[in-house]
Enzyme design. Structure first.
Site, PDB file in Angstrom:
ATOM      1  CG  ASP A 127      -1.709   1.396   1.554  1.00 24.67           C
ATOM      2  OD1 ASP A 127      -2.408   1.654   0.337  1.00 24.67           O
ATOM      3  OD2 ASP A 127      -1.925   1.778   2.578  1.00 24.67           O
ATOM      4  CG  ASP A 168      -1.528   7.767   1.020  1.00 23.38           C
ATOM      5  OD1 ASP A 168      -0.704   8.680   1.115  1.00 23.38           O
ATOM      6  OD2 ASP A 168      -2.279   7.665  -0.202  1.00 23.38           O
TER       7      ASP A 168
END
Length: 219
Positions: free
Chosen positions: A8, A10
């Protein structure tokens, strides 16, 4: 055998949540929406912009939601100028490269954000595959973004490890069948474990990560 690491963005590659909170507050404050830590954790972290603005601005139209989302992402990119990679990320990417392990990105963020952030933290050229919200018809928590990355990498879920920091992202990774590390950048161990994390780590120096990597690389 371990063939890929899928990240991922953020809260995983970089601790960008405070900047996102600031951008949401800047755009939604004039609408009377207070963005605090509770709202951010419950209604924003890990969610798509479609879901976020539908929740926070229920009396606005879909087209207005899209306009607010564009304003927010532009504000984020303007504010996000001094981000640093999460501790240990460069070393982990170097290790993966030395072992011939692919590196992929799976994010609900738009491509403009991904390009901006990966450039800011100096890892833009390290990712063999990038799946952003524009690449899929359903974002996380649906497993489709991870399944898309696996398809592009040409590997099975058992040959990859995912890294996530949110419940929706973890649900997506686990729904795709991936062994997944929960990053403790925004949630507690209990919260991310409840979402399905197989292990939790504070950063990429964590011995718990390297124990698994060494075990998988020998498999």
């Amino acid at each position: 055998m371990l063939k890929a690491l899928i990240f991922d963005m953020d809260g995983t590659l970089v601790h960008s949540d405070p900047v996102h909170l600031q951008a949401f507050a800047e755009v939604l404050g004039p609408e009377g929406v207070v963005i605090d830590d509770v709202v951010f954790r419950n209604s924003i972290i890990g969610h798509t912009n479609e879901s976020i603005f539908a929740t926070l601005l229920p009396n606005h139209s879909v087209s207005e939601h899209e306009e607010f989302a564009e304003q927010k992402e532009a504000a984020f990119r303007r504010l996000a100028t001094d981000l640093k990679p999460l501790d240990g990320l460069p070393e982990l990417l170097d290790w993966a490269d030395s072992k011939g392990i692919h590196v992929a990105l799976v994010t609900n963020a738009p491509i403009l954000n991904a390009t901006h952030m990966l450039g800011i933290i100096g890892v833009a050229e390290r990712f063999a595959v990038k799946v952003t919200i524009e690449d899929v018809v359903r974002g996380k928590p649906d497993p489709l973004p991870y399944l898309t990355a696996l398809e592009r990498l040409g590997i099975d879920a058992r040959d990859a490890i995912a890294f996530e920091d949110s419940p929706s992202g973890m649900k997506a990774a686990k729904g795709a069948g991936l062994f997944s590390f929960g990053m403790l950048t925004g949630l507690t161990t209990e919260e991310i474990t409840a979402a399905g994390a197989d292990r939790t780590i504070a950063d990429f120096h964590d011995p718990a990560l390297w124990d698994i990597l060494e075990e998988r690389i020998r498999a």
